[in-house]
Design a protein around this motif. Structure first.
Motif, mmCIF file in Angstrom:
data_model
loop_
_atom_site.group_PDB
_atom_site.id
_atom_site.type_symbol
_atom_site.label_atom_id
_atom_site.label_comp_id
_atom_site.label_asym_id
_atom_site.label_seq_id
_atom_site.Cartn_x
_atom_site.Cartn_y
_atom_site.Cartn_z
ATOM 1 N N MET A 1 0.826 -1.170 -0.115
ATOM 2 C CA MET A 1 0.046 -0.066 0.039
ATOM 3 C C MET A 1 1.036 1.163 -0.011
ATOM 4 O O MET A 1 0.489 2.311 -0.558
ATOM 5 N N HIS A 2 1.827 1.288 0.759
ATOM 6 C CA HIS A 2 2.628 2.257 0.813
ATOM 7 C C HIS A 2 3.380 2.763 -0.663
ATOM 8 O O HIS A 2 3.359 3.586 -0.954
ATOM 9 N N TYR A 3 3.882 1.584 -1.182
ATOM 10 C CA TYR A 3 4.629 1.615 -2.615
ATOM 11 C C TYR A 3 3.487 2.176 -3.544
ATOM 12 O O TYR A 3 3.773 3.187 -4.231
ATOM 13 N N LEU A 4 2.156 1.826 -3.401
ATOM 14 C CA LEU A 4 1.044 2.424 -4.427
ATOM 15 C C LEU A 4 0.900 4.046 -3.901
ATOM 16 O O LEU A 4 0.615 4.778 -4.858
ATOM 17 N N SER A 5 1.034 4.341 -2.693
ATOM 18 C CA SER A 5 0.776 5.533 -2.199
ATOM 19 C C SER A 5 1.853 6.527 -2.731
ATOM 20 O O SER A 5 1.601 7.882 -2.979
ATOM 21 N N LEU A 6 2.934 5.933 -3.000
ATOM 22 C CA LEU A 6 4.083 6.910 -3.569
ATOM 23 C C LEU A 6 4.071 6.844 -5.271
ATOM 24 O O LEU A 6 4.663 7.826 -5.685
ATOM 25 N N CYS A 7 3.213 5.950 -5.726
ATOM 26 C CA CYS A 7 3.278 6.265 -7.312
ATOM 27 C C CYS A 7 2.470 7.340 -7.660
ATOM 28 O O CYS A 7 1.437 7.872 -7.059
ATOM 29 N N GLN A 8 2.947 7.974 -8.947
ATOM 30 C CA GLN A 8 2.405 9.216 -9.100
ATOM 31 C C GLN A 8 0.773 9.121 -9.404
ATOM 32 O O GLN A 8 0.141 10.081 -8.974
ATOM 33 N N ASN A 9 0.220 8.222 -9.901
ATOM 34 C CA ASN A 9 -1.248 8.000 -10.178
ATOM 35 C C ASN A 9 -1.920 6.918 -9.208
ATOM 36 O O ASN A 9 -3.020 6.598 -9.481
ATOM 37 N N GLY A 10 -0.944 6.496 -8.156
ATOM 38 C CA GLY A 10 -1.605 5.824 -7.458
ATOM 39 C C GLY A 10 -1.889 4.443 -7.968
ATOM 40 O O GLY A 10 -2.562 3.410 -7.277
ATOM 41 N N SER A 11 -1.138 3.792 -8.955
ATOM 42 C CA SER A 11 -1.048 2.596 -9.528
ATOM 43 C C SER A 11 0.030 2.259 -10.261
ATOM 44 O O SER A 11 0.943 2.885 -10.501
ATOM 45 N N ALA A 12 0.143 0.724 -10.332
ATOM 46 C CA ALA A 12 1.310 0.363 -10.617
ATOM 47 C C ALA A 12 1.227 -1.128 -11.041
ATOM 48 O O ALA A 12 0.267 -1.803 -10.675
ATOM 49 N N HIS A 13 2.093 -1.459 -11.975
ATOM 50 C CA HIS A 13 1.979 -2.933 -12.420
ATOM 51 C C HIS A 13 2.918 -4.003 -11.668
ATOM 52 O O HIS A 13 3.850 -3.616 -10.927
ATOM 53 N N PHE A 14 2.174 -5.000 -11.607
ATOM 54 C CA PHE A 14 2.994 -6.041 -10.896
ATOM 55 C C PHE A 14 4.666 -6.168 -10.947
ATOM 56 O O PHE A 14 5.273 -6.118 -10.131
ATOM 57 N N SER A 15 4.885 -6.176 -12.378
ATOM 58 C CA SER A 15 6.247 -6.072 -12.575
ATOM 59 C C SER A 15 7.087 -4.860 -11.953
ATOM 60 O O SER A 15 8.202 -4.929 -11.504
ATOM 61 N N GLU A 16 6.569 -3.852 -11.973
ATOM 62 C CA GLU A 16 7.111 -2.630 -11.316
ATOM 63 C C GLU A 16 7.286 -2.765 -9.992
ATOM 64 O O GLU A 16 8.434 -2.381 -9.285
ATOM 65 N N ILE A 17 6.231 -3.340 -9.256
ATOM 66 C CA ILE A 17 6.162 -3.450 -7.727
ATOM 67 C C ILE A 17 7.297 -4.334 -7.316
ATOM 68 O O ILE A 17 8.186 -4.303 -6.581
ATOM 69 N N LYS A 18 7.492 -5.706 -8.188
ATOM 70 C CA LYS A 18 8.474 -6.517 -7.936
ATOM 71 C C LYS A 18 9.610 -6.064 -8.313
ATOM 72 O O LYS A 18 10.760 -6.337 -7.446
ATOM 73 N N ARG A 19 10.134 -5.283 -8.969
ATOM 74 C CA ARG A 19 11.244 -4.581 -9.428
ATOM 75 C C ARG A 19 11.888 -3.932 -8.419
ATOM 76 O O ARG A 19 12.958 -4.085 -7.776
ATOM 77 N N ASP A 20 10.840 -3.139 -7.685
ATOM 78 C CA ASP A 20 11.293 -2.230 -6.539
ATOM 79 C C ASP A 20 11.305 -2.917 -5.249
ATOM 80 O O ASP A 20 11.958 -2.316 -4.496
ATOM 81 N N LEU A 21 10.469 -3.911 -5.097
ATOM 82 C CA LEU A 21 10.457 -4.556 -3.542
ATOM 83 C C LEU A 21 11.334 -5.725 -3.680
ATOM 84 O O LEU A 21 10.838 -6.791 -3.967
ATOM 85 N N THR A 22 12.589 -5.611 -3.859
ATOM 86 C CA THR A 22 13.524 -6.544 -4.204
ATOM 87 C C THR A 22 13.356 -7.943 -2.856
ATOM 88 O O THR A 22 13.995 -8.913 -3.088
ATOM 89 N N ASP A 23 13.054 -7.523 -1.609
ATOM 90 C CA ASP A 23 13.227 -8.325 -0.645
ATOM 91 C C ASP A 23 11.869 -9.279 -0.698
ATOM 92 O O ASP A 23 11.820 -9.881 0.421
ATOM 93 N N ILE A 24 10.950 -9.288 -1.555
ATOM 94 C CA ILE A 24 9.734 -10.056 -1.484
ATOM 95 C C ILE A 24 9.905 -10.985 -2.653
ATOM 96 O O ILE A 24 10.086 -10.702 -3.884
ATOM 97 N N THR A 25 9.352 -12.464 -2.645
ATOM 98 C CA THR A 25 9.589 -13.445 -3.754
ATOM 99 C C THR A 25 8.211 -12.999 -4.617
ATOM 100 O O THR A 25 7.205 -12.353 -4.007
ATOM 101 N N PRO A 26 8.079 -13.458 -5.822
ATOM 102 C CA PRO A 26 6.825 -12.977 -6.822
ATOM 103 C C PRO A 26 5.680 -13.708 -6.031
ATOM 104 O O PRO A 26 4.687 -13.112 -6.034
ATOM 105 N N ARG A 27 5.767 -15.003 -5.362
ATOM 106 C CA ARG A 27 4.790 -15.637 -5.051
ATOM 107 C C ARG A 27 4.315 -15.044 -3.719
ATOM 108 O O ARG A 27 3.150 -14.842 -3.581
ATOM 109 N N ALA A 28 5.256 -14.401 -2.901
ATOM 110 C CA ALA A 28 4.644 -13.711 -1.548
ATOM 111 C C ALA A 28 3.914 -12.355 -2.088
ATOM 112 O O ALA A 28 2.892 -12.119 -1.243
ATOM 113 N N LEU A 29 4.626 -11.752 -2.927
ATOM 114 C CA LEU A 29 4.059 -10.487 -3.728
ATOM 115 C C LEU A 29 2.539 -10.649 -4.130
ATOM 116 O O LEU A 29 1.721 -9.988 -3.643
ATOM 117 N N SER A 30 2.379 -11.740 -4.738
ATOM 118 C CA SER A 30 1.036 -12.184 -5.303
ATOM 119 C C SER A 30 -0.005 -12.417 -4.345
ATOM 120 O O SER A 30 -1.231 -12.011 -4.406
#
Length: 83
Positions: A1-30
């Protein structure tokens, strides 16, 4: 939620979130994103033209929770490097 709140339009693609949040696995993020959707804090937008694109966006409920948590975040940042 914090990540999305920092996005310019409050929206982000899964790949963008995963790229920037390096300490989480794709499965855990999903799983976490699905949980936030279930709690109606974010919405999942799926578009299929010409490829499937998935984006996540804060709901009004999510934006209000993010705003409520801002003072706690400021406190944590202030004290993170202090003994």
């Amino acid at each position: 939620m914090h990540y999305l709140s920092l996005c310019q339009n409050g929206s982000a693609h899964f790949s963008e979130i995963k790229r920037d949040l390096t300490d989480i696995t794709p499965r855990a993020l999903s799983l976490k994103l699905s949980e936030l959707v279930d709690y109606e804090l974010i919405i999942k937008r799926v578009t299929a033209a010409p490829t499937v694109i998935i984006a996540y966006e804060l709901t009004e409920k999510g934006r209000s929770l993010t705003a409520a948590l801002e003072p706690i975040q400021k406190w944590a940042l202030h004290y993170q490097n202090q003994p």
